[in-house]
Write an enzyme that holds these catalytic residues in place. Structure first.
Site, short mmCIF file in Angstrom:
data_model
loop_
_atom_site.label_atom_id
_atom_site.label_comp_id
_atom_site.label_asym_id
_atom_site.label_seq_id
_atom_site.Cartn_x
_atom_site.Cartn_y
_atom_site.Cartn_z
N ILE A 29 0.82 -1.21 0.00
CA ILE A 29 0.00 0.00 0.00
C ILE A 29 0.86 1.27 0.00
O ILE A 29 0.59 2.22 -0.74
CB ILE A 29 -0.92 -0.02 1.24
CG1 ILE A 29 -2.00 -1.08 1.07
CG2 ILE A 29 -1.53 1.35 1.51
CD1 ILE A 29 -2.90 -1.28 2.28
N ASP A 76 15.09 1.17 10.48
CA ASP A 76 14.10 0.44 11.28
C ASP A 76 13.39 1.48 12.13
O ASP A 76 14.05 2.23 12.87
CB ASP A 76 14.84 -0.59 12.16
CG ASP A 76 13.88 -1.51 12.93
OD1 ASP A 76 12.81 -1.03 13.36
OD2 ASP A 76 14.21 -2.69 13.10
N LYS A 136 8.57 12.48 15.26
CA LYS A 136 9.42 13.34 16.11
C LYS A 136 10.70 13.71 15.37
O LYS A 136 11.14 14.86 15.40
CB LYS A 136 9.71 12.64 17.44
CG LYS A 136 10.37 13.58 18.45
CD LYS A 136 10.18 13.09 19.86
CE LYS A 136 10.98 13.92 20.86
NZ LYS A 136 10.41 15.25 21.10
N SER A 153 -3.68 3.64 9.19
CA SER A 153 -4.36 2.94 10.29
C SER A 153 -5.02 1.67 9.74
O SER A 153 -4.54 1.06 8.78
CB SER A 153 -5.38 3.91 10.91
OG SER A 153 -5.94 3.33 12.06
N LYS A 171 -3.12 0.42 16.22
CA LYS A 171 -3.79 1.35 15.30
C LYS A 171 -4.72 2.29 16.07
O LYS A 171 -4.88 3.46 15.67
CB LYS A 171 -4.56 0.58 14.22
CG LYS A 171 -3.69 -0.28 13.29
CD LYS A 171 -2.68 0.51 12.48
CE LYS A 171 -2.06 -0.34 11.35
NZ LYS A 171 -1.01 0.36 10.60
N ILE A 200 -7.28 -4.81 1.11
CA ILE A 200 -6.71 -4.33 -0.15
C ILE A 200 -6.01 -5.48 -0.86
O ILE A 200 -5.10 -6.11 -0.29
CB ILE A 200 -5.69 -3.17 0.11
CG1 ILE A 200 -6.35 -2.03 0.92
CG2 ILE A 200 -5.12 -2.65 -1.20
CD1 ILE A 200 -7.52 -1.33 0.24
P1 NAP Z 1 3.58 -4.52 3.64
O1 NAP Z 1 3.81 -4.46 2.17
O2 NAP Z 1 4.16 -5.67 4.39
O3 NAP Z 1 4.06 -3.14 4.29
C1 NAP Z 1 4.67 -3.03 5.53
C2 NAP Z 1 5.98 -2.31 5.31
O4 NAP Z 1 6.54 -1.95 6.57
C3 NAP Z 1 7.03 -3.13 4.56
O5 NAP Z 1 7.52 -2.36 3.49
C4 NAP Z 1 8.12 -3.38 5.60
O6 NAP Z 1 9.40 -3.38 4.94
C5 NAP Z 1 7.94 -2.19 6.52
N1 NAP Z 1 8.36 -2.45 7.89
C6 NAP Z 1 7.97 -3.44 8.73
N2 NAP Z 1 8.59 -3.36 9.90
C7 NAP Z 1 9.40 -2.28 9.82
C8 NAP Z 1 10.30 -1.66 10.72
N3 NAP Z 1 10.51 -2.14 11.94
N4 NAP Z 1 10.95 -0.54 10.31
C9 NAP Z 1 10.77 -0.04 9.06
N5 NAP Z 1 9.93 -0.57 8.17
C10 NAP Z 1 9.26 -1.69 8.54
O7 NAP Z 1 2.02 -4.52 4.00
P2 NAP Z 1 0.70 -3.77 3.48
O8 NAP Z 1 -0.36 -4.79 3.55
O9 NAP Z 1 0.92 -3.05 2.21
O10 NAP Z 1 0.44 -2.73 4.68
C11 NAP Z 1 0.81 -1.35 4.59
C12 NAP Z 1 0.10 -0.56 5.66
O11 NAP Z 1 -1.33 -0.63 5.45
C13 NAP Z 1 0.33 -1.02 7.09
O12 NAP Z 1 0.36 0.10 7.96
C14 NAP Z 1 -0.91 -1.87 7.39
O13 NAP Z 1 -1.18 -1.97 8.76
C15 NAP Z 1 -1.97 -1.06 6.65
N6 NAP Z 1 -3.18 -1.83 6.30
C16 NAP Z 1 -3.13 -2.78 5.33
C17 NAP Z 1 -4.31 -3.44 4.97
C18 NAP Z 1 -4.30 -4.44 3.85
O14 NAP Z 1 -5.36 -4.92 3.42
N7 NAP Z 1 -3.16 -4.80 3.30
C19 NAP Z 1 -5.52 -3.16 5.63
C20 NAP Z 1 -5.51 -2.21 6.65
C21 NAP Z 1 -4.35 -1.53 6.98
P3 NAP Z 1 10.68 -4.20 5.51
O15 NAP Z 1 10.25 -5.61 5.69
O16 NAP Z 1 11.74 -3.99 4.46
O17 NAP Z 1 11.06 -3.55 6.80
#
Ligand code: NAP
Ligand code: COA
Length: 280
Positions: A29, A76, A136, A153, A171, A200
Site C-alpha cells: 500500500i 528500522d 518526532k 491505520s 492502530k 486491499i
Molecule cells: P507490507 O507491504 O508488508 O508493508 C509493511 C511495510 O513496513 C514493509 O515495506 C516493511 O518493509 C515495513 N516495515 C515493517 N517493519 C518495519 C520496521 N521495523 N521498520 C521499518 N519498516 C518496517 O504490508 P501492506 O499490507 O501493504 O500494509 C501497509 C500498511 O497498510 C500497514 O500500515 C498496514 O497496517 C496497513 N493496512 C493494510 C491493509 C491491507 O489490506 N493490506 C488493511 C488495513 C491496513 P521491511 O520488511 O523492508 O522492513
C-alpha cells in the site's frame, strides 16, 4: 465500480518541488501511495529495514513513474538513530520535507493464547512507537514547510476483530496520535490525518490476515480494495483541496467494516421482506 488511476483525477504537477518521506514505502500500500505522490511531481524517500528490497522497489518505481525521483534509505522505525539519519539524508538529497507517511507495520493472526509478550510488544513498537519516532525526527522540517502527515491505520479496532488485538491496539493508538497532533501542530501549519484501509488486494496484509477467506460480496461496493484506492485518498489528503481537513481518519474500505457490524443479508432473504410500497 472499479478503482481508477489517480492521474485521471488530479492535475499531475500538484506536488512539484515537494518532498515525501514514507515508512514502508518499498512495498504494498505505501509503495502505491509513494508512486501516486511521485506521479504528481513530488520527490520521495522510502524507508524500511531491508535495503535490497527498497533499492529494487526504488529502481522499479523510478522507471514506472513520471515526475519526481525516489530515493531509498535503510531504517528500522524502532531505532531513533536510523530515523534521524533518514531525515538528514532526505534534507541532504532533496533540501526539504513536506509530507510524511507513517506506514511501516507488522501484523499476523494470533489467538490470545499464542500471542507472546514479545509478539504484542513487537507490533506496538513497529506500528505505534515507530509512527511517533519518525514524526518526532521529522517534525522541525514539516513545520518549516507547513507540511502534512498521513498515519496509516486500519479498521480492526472499530469492531474488536478476532486474533488482532496487537494490531488493533497499535492502530487505535495511532488514531489517537492523529487527533493529538492535529490539535497541537495545526497552529504551526502542519495538518495530520489518517487513512484506514479496508481489505486491499495484492498486499502482504491481506494475504496474512484473510487469505482466500474474504468474499467480495460481503463488501457493500462488491469488490476488494485496490492499492490505487488508497493512493487516491493520499493525493487528496495531501492536496490543497484538503487544507481545511485535519485530525480525521478516512476509512477507505468500500463499506466493509460497517457490513461486519450488520448480519449478512442474503439476496434470497429479500423475498421474505414485506412489500410496504403497496400500502402507502
Ligand atoms: P507490507 O507491504 O508488508 O508493508 C509493511 C511495510 O513496513 C514493509 O515495506 C516493511 O518493509 C515495513 N516495515 C515493517 N517493519 C518495519 C520496521 N521495523 N521498520 C521499518 N519498516 C518496517 O504490508 P501492506 O499490507 O501493504 O500494509 C501497509 C500498511 O497498510 C500497514 O500500515 C498496514 O497496517 C496497513 N493496512 C493494510 C491493509 C491491507 O489490506 N493490506 C488493511 C488495513 C491496513 P521491511 O520488511 O523492508 O522492513
Ligand atoms: N504468530 C504469533 N507470534 C508471532 C508470529 C505469528 N504469526 N510471528 C511472529 N511472532 C512473534 C515471534 O514469535 C516473536 O515472539 P517471541 O520472541 O515470544 O517468540 C515476536 O513475534 C517477534 O517476532 P520477530 O520475528 O523476532 O520480530 P521481527 O521484528 O523480526 O518481525 C514481525 C516483525 C513479527 C511483525 C514480522 O512479521 C514482520 O517483519 N512483518 C512485516 C510485514 C508485515 O507484517 N506486513 C503486513 C502489514 S499489515
Amino acid at each position: 465500480m472499479a478503482a481508477v488511476d489517480t492521474t485521471q483525477i488530479f492535475k499531475t504537477d500538484i506536488f512539484k518541488g515537494k518532498v515525501l518521506l514514507c515508512s514502508g514505502g518499498g512495498s504494498g500500500i505505501c509503495r502505491g501511495m509513494t508512486e501516486a505522490m511521485v506521479n504528481h511531481g513530488a520527490n520521495a524517500v522510502i524507508i524500511s529495514r531491508n535495503f535490497e528490497k527498497l533499492q529494487q522497489a526504488a529502481d522499479e518505481m523510478n522507471k514506472a513513474t513520471n515526475g519526481g525521483e525516489i530515493f531509498p534509505v535503510q531504517a528500522d522505525v524502532r531505532k531513533v538513530e536510523d530515523l534521524e539519519n533518514a531525515v538528514a539524508k532526505t534534507i541532504e538529497k532533496f533540501g526539504r520535507l513536506d509530507f510524511l507517511i507513517n506506514g511501516a507495520a507488522g501484523n499476523f493472526l494470533a489467538p490470545f493464547d499464542n500471542l507472546s509478550y514479545n509478539a504484542f510488544r513487537t507490533v506496538i513498537e513497529i506500528d505505534l512507537l515507530g509512527s511517533f519516532n519518525l514524526t518526532k525526527a521529522a517534525l522541525q522540517h514539516l513545520r518549516a514547510s507547513n507540511g502534512a502527515i498521513i498515519n496509516v491505520s486500519a479498521t480492526l479496532h472499530y469492531t474488536g476483530t478476532i486474533f488482532q488485538q496487537h494490531a488493533g491496539a497499535a492502530k487505535a493508538g495511532i488514531d489517537a496520535l492523529t487527533k493529538h497532533w492535529a490539535v497541537e501542530l495545526g497552529p504551526s501549519g502542519v495538518r495530520v490525518n489518517g487513512i484506514a484501509p479496508g481489505p486491499i488486494a495484492a498486499t502482504e496484509g491481506l494475504s496474512r490476515l484473510a487469505g482466500d477467506l474474504l468474499d467480495p460480496e460481503q463488501i457493500p461496493v462488491q469488490r476488494v480494495g485496490d492499492i490505487r484506492d488508497i493512493a487516491q485518498s493520499t493525493v487528496f489528503l495531501f492536496s490543497q483541496g484538503a487544507s481545511f481537513i485535519t485530525g480525521q481518519t478516512l476509512v477507505v474500505d468500500g463499506g466493509h467494516y460497517l457490513q461486519t457490524c450488520s448480519p449478512a443479508y442474503p439476496q434470497s432473504a429479500l423475498a421474505a421482506v414485506p412489500d410496504n410500497d403497496s400500502k402507502l
